[in-house]
Design a protein around this motif. Structure first.
Motif, PDB file in Angstrom:
ATOM      1  N   LEU A   1      46.147  10.086  28.317  1.00 52.61           N
ATOM      2  CA  LEU A   1      44.808   9.890  27.765  1.00 52.61           C
ATOM      3  C   LEU A   1      44.938   9.712  26.256  1.00 52.61           C
ATOM      4  N   THR A   2      43.971   9.034  25.687  1.00 48.51           N
ATOM      5  CA  THR A   2      43.911   8.920  24.233  1.00 48.51           C
ATOM      6  C   THR A   2      42.963   9.990  23.704  1.00 48.51           C
ATOM      7  N   GLN A   3      43.460  10.813  22.810  1.00 49.99           N
ATOM      8  CA  GLN A   3      42.648  11.897  22.262  1.00 49.99           C
ATOM      9  C   GLN A   3      42.249  11.569  20.830  1.00 49.99           C
ATOM     10  N   MET A   4      40.949  11.742  20.510  1.00 49.53           N
ATOM     11  CA  MET A   4      40.468  11.594  19.145  1.00 49.53           C
ATOM     12  C   MET A   4      40.755  12.902  18.424  1.00 49.53           C
TER      13      MET A   4
ATOM     14  N   LEU B   1      33.112   3.815  24.493  1.00 54.26           N
ATOM     15  CA  LEU B   1      32.321   5.024  24.748  1.00 54.26           C
ATOM     16  C   LEU B   1      32.147   5.336  26.241  1.00 54.26           C
ATOM     17  N   PRO B   2      31.947   4.332  27.114  1.00 53.24           N
ATOM     18  CA  PRO B   2      31.804   4.661  28.555  1.00 53.24           C
ATOM     19  C   PRO B   2      33.042   5.315  29.161  1.00 53.24           C
ATOM     20  N   ASN B   3      34.174   5.189  28.486  1.00 53.52           N
ATOM     21  CA  ASN B   3      35.407   5.782  29.017  1.00 53.52           C
ATOM     22  C   ASN B   3      35.686   7.175  28.458  1.00 53.52           C
ATOM     23  N   ALA B   4      34.778   7.706  27.632  1.00 55.44           N
ATOM     24  CA  ALA B   4      35.034   8.958  26.920  1.00 55.44           C
ATOM     25  C   ALA B   4      34.424  10.166  27.616  1.00 55.44           C
ATOM     26  N   PHE B   5      35.075  11.314  27.418  1.00 60.67           N
ATOM     27  CA  PHE B   5      34.500  12.591  27.861  1.00 60.67           C
ATOM     28  C   PHE B   5      35.038  13.695  26.969  1.00 60.67           C
ATOM     29  N   HIS B   6      34.234  14.778  26.850  1.00 57.18           N
ATOM     30  CA  HIS B   6      34.607  15.944  26.054  1.00 57.18           C
ATOM     31  C   HIS B   6      34.992  17.094  26.969  1.00 57.18           C
ATOM     32  N   VAL B   7      36.000  17.841  26.601  1.00 62.54           N
ATOM     33  CA  VAL B   7      36.276  19.135  27.203  1.00 62.54           C
ATOM     34  C   VAL B   7      36.262  20.135  26.058  1.00 62.54           C
ATOM     35  N   SER B   8      35.429  21.187  26.173  1.00 68.19           N
ATOM     36  CA  SER B   8      35.256  22.084  25.033  1.00 68.19           C
ATOM     37  C   SER B   8      35.017  23.524  25.464  1.00 68.19           C
ATOM     38  N   THR B   9      35.211  24.427  24.505  1.00 66.85           N
ATOM     39  CA  THR B   9      34.852  25.835  24.621  1.00 66.85           C
ATOM     40  C   THR B   9      34.073  26.170  23.353  1.00 66.85           C
ATOM     41  N   PRO B  10      33.560  27.381  23.208  1.00 63.92           N
ATOM     42  CA  PRO B  10      32.867  27.724  21.950  1.00 63.92           C
ATOM     43  C   PRO B  10      33.781  27.694  20.732  1.00 63.92           C
ATOM     44  N   PHE B  11      35.086  27.585  20.946  1.00 66.72           N
ATOM     45  CA  PHE B  11      36.002  27.714  19.823  1.00 66.72           C
ATOM     46  C   PHE B  11      36.888  26.487  19.587  1.00 66.72           C
ATOM     47  N   GLU B  12      36.924  25.559  20.516  1.00 67.08           N
ATOM     48  CA  GLU B  12      37.730  24.347  20.347  1.00 67.08           C
ATOM     49  C   GLU B  12      37.194  23.257  21.264  1.00 67.08           C
ATOM     50  N   PHE B  13      37.517  22.022  20.907  1.00 63.89           N
ATOM     51  CA  PHE B  13      37.094  20.920  21.763  1.00 63.89           C
ATOM     52  C   PHE B  13      38.067  19.759  21.622  1.00 63.89           C
ATOM     53  N   ALA B  14      38.021  18.871  22.630  1.00 64.57           N
ATOM     54  CA  ALA B  14      38.845  17.661  22.609  1.00 64.57           C
ATOM     55  C   ALA B  14      38.037  16.525  23.199  1.00 64.57           C
ATOM     56  N   THR B  15      38.134  15.373  22.558  1.00 59.37           N
ATOM     57  CA  THR B  15      37.478  14.170  23.062  1.00 59.37           C
ATOM     58  C   THR B  15      38.553  13.224  23.572  1.00 59.37           C
ATOM     59  N   PHE B  16      38.441  12.818  24.820  1.00 58.62           N
ATOM     60  CA  PHE B  16      39.443  11.961  25.449  1.00 58.62           C
ATOM     61  C   PHE B  16      38.842  10.611  25.807  1.00 58.62           C
TER      62      PHE B  16
ATOM     63  N   SER C   1      40.007   3.343  31.573  1.00 58.42           N
ATOM     64  CA  SER C   1      38.907   2.574  32.156  1.00 58.42           C
ATOM     65  C   SER C   1      37.832   3.535  32.639  1.00 58.42           C
ATOM     66  N   ARG C   2      36.683   2.982  32.992  1.00 54.29           N
ATOM     67  CA  ARG C   2      35.606   3.822  33.519  1.00 54.29           C
ATOM     68  C   ARG C   2      36.033   4.477  34.842  1.00 54.29           C
TER      69      ARG C   2
ATOM     70  N   TRP D   1      39.294  11.522  36.370  1.00 55.46           N
ATOM     71  CA  TRP D   1      39.533  12.726  35.572  1.00 55.46           C
ATOM     72  C   TRP D   1      38.375  13.706  35.717  1.00 55.46           C
ATOM     73  N   VAL D   2      37.166  13.189  35.665  1.00 53.61           N
ATOM     74  CA  VAL D   2      35.980  14.050  35.801  1.00 53.61           C
ATOM     75  C   VAL D   2      35.971  14.726  37.168  1.00 53.61           C
ATOM     76  N   ALA D   3      36.322  13.966  38.221  1.00 54.04           N
ATOM     77  CA  ALA D   3      36.356  14.538  39.574  1.00 54.04           C
ATOM     78  C   ALA D   3      37.403  15.639  39.688  1.00 54.04           C
ATOM     79  N   ALA D   4      38.489  15.541  38.902  1.00 50.18           N
ATOM     80  CA  ALA D   4      39.539  16.564  38.948  1.00 50.18           C
ATOM     81  C   ALA D   4      39.164  17.813  38.154  1.00 50.18           C
TER      82      ALA D   4
END
Length: 423
Positions: free
Chosen positions: A289-292, A360-375, A379-380, A386-389
């Protein structure tokens, strides 16, 4: 009832019709006899089929035990003899690990033969003895042994380990290789794989034979005699027991395969992840994945991500001429209940290059109150996988905690950006 007489005008034949108020006709005694004969013939056919199936169950069980005992005699006994003569082929503890699972299976099978043999042998001696008199007795004995059948689930777990040991030791130990060759010749050219697969195949065989008994025993209310009704209910109980056993065996096999996959994965992480090898841990998806990365000035970096059923692992891929290793960057455990999955709707305040807005349609965030990552997925469709997993396994972070943390650490985004899913 009184007969009614009349003539058929076409040919002037006189006919007599027997009738009564309830049925309108009188059943023929001949037809009643024919129906009774048909019913008896069906019962006799079912009886013969049940006799054959019970005999097959006992005969195959006897052959099964004989084969397993032959395996121990030809493959295990010479190993002990070599130990006593101080010409060790493999260690004693290895011998025990290889053959003790077979000992448990043999012990269970002999218990089963003890239940089967007396009534089935009585059938062959007394042709007037009906199977419906002995099947409930046999099935009741099997149900009482239900807990003992768990050795088959345990065996499935050990089966792969035994095969792996045999194969590795055979290639590395010339004396063990010669021993296996000699044992194969003594066993009519059956190798160890043929013997070790037998217990794996036995439970489906039990299920098949019980289904055949049910097929030849009518359910209550379908022309079944009282004894057949009792037999049918006893067979249903055993079928349920064997079905549960089959599911347990399959589940044990799946868990062992999944754990073996974890063992292989553990070898590619450097440094190692503490407590990584957990039997309930399942790999659902892995990939690039590409992480921002905000820590690197909002630069896009590639990372290799592993999505398990209980954690998300972000790693940095390290390639060399001889191997590829993965260095853990972040490990997020879902058990905290504070991992959140969201989808950004607007990143205008992020100051990103224009090409990223189109992704943007290919992006999603995974986060906690203390850290986050944008992937960003490739493709969509890849994002959806990934979301299903991830989604079914995470908890929900309280939005107030998240807003407070982001407001303090990323004031340029603000709470409105959080509500829109910007982080």
């Amino acid at each position: 009832p009184e007969p009614r007489m009349g003539y058929i005008p076409a040919n002037y034949l006189r006919v007599t019709v027997w009738a009564d108020a309830s049925t309108g006709s009188k059943p023929s005694a001949k037809k009643e006899d024919e129906s009774h004969d048909i019913q008896e013939a069906k019962q006799a056919k079912r009886e013969d089929a049940r006799r054959h199936i019970l005999t097959e169950l006992l005969d195959t069980e006897l052959k099964y035990v004989k084969s397993l005992e032959q395996y121990k005699q030809e493959f295990e006994d010479p190993l002990h003899i070599a130990l006593e003569g101080k010409k060790r082929i493999i260690k004693l503890e290895d011998i025990s690990a290889l053959f003790s699972p077979i000992d448990k299976i043999i012990a269970l099978s002999k218990m089963l033969i003890h239940i089967l043999a007396p009534p089935v042998e009585a059938l062959s001696l007394d042709q007037s003895l009906q199977t419906c008199r002995i099947i409930p007795q046999i099935m009741s004995g099997l149900v009482q042994m239900e807990s003992n059948f768990s050795v088959y689930s345990e065996y499935v777990v050990e089966h792969g380990k035994m095969l792996e040991y045999m194969q590795k030791t055979e290639s590395a130990n010339s004396r063990f290789q010669k021993h296996l060759q000699a044992a194969k010749v003594a066993s009519n050219y059956m190798d160890y794989t043929s013997f070790l697969i037998m217990p794996v195949q036995r439970v489906p065989r039990y299920e098949l034979l019980v289904r055949e008994l049910l097929k030849n025993t009518p359910p209550p209310g379908d022309g079944a005699s009282p004894s057949e009704k009792q037999t049918y209910e006893a067979l249903l109980a055993v079928r349920t027991m064997l079905s549960n056993l089959g599911e347990a065996v399959n589940e044990a096999k799946r868990e062992e395969e999944q754990f073996e996959e974890l063992v292989e994965l553990d070898k590619i992480f450097d440094p190692k992840i503490p407590d990584f090898l957990q039997r309930k841990r399942i790999l659902l998806k892995r990939g690039t994945l590409t992480q921002m990365n905000t820590a690197r000035g909002r630069k896009a970096v590639e990372c290799h991500v592993f999505a398990f059923n209980d954690l998300l692992l972000i790693t940095d891929e390290k390639k060399s001429l001889s191997s590829t290793k993965y260095a853990p960057i972040a490990v997020w455990l879902y058990s905290s209940g504070k991992v959140c999955l969201e989808f950004p709707e607007d990143m205008a305040t992020w100051g990103l290059p224009s090409e990223w807005y189109r992704k943007l349609p290919n992006a999603f965030h995974v986060s906690t109150p203390f850290e986050f990552a944008t992937f960003f997925a490739s493709s969509r469709a890849d994002k959806d996988m990934w979301v299903a997993a991830i989604r079914p396994n995470i908890g929900n972070v309280r939005r107030s905690e998240k807003e407070a943390w982001i407001s303090a650490t990323h004031p340029n985004i603000g709470n409105e950006g959080v509500r829109r899913g910007a982080v």
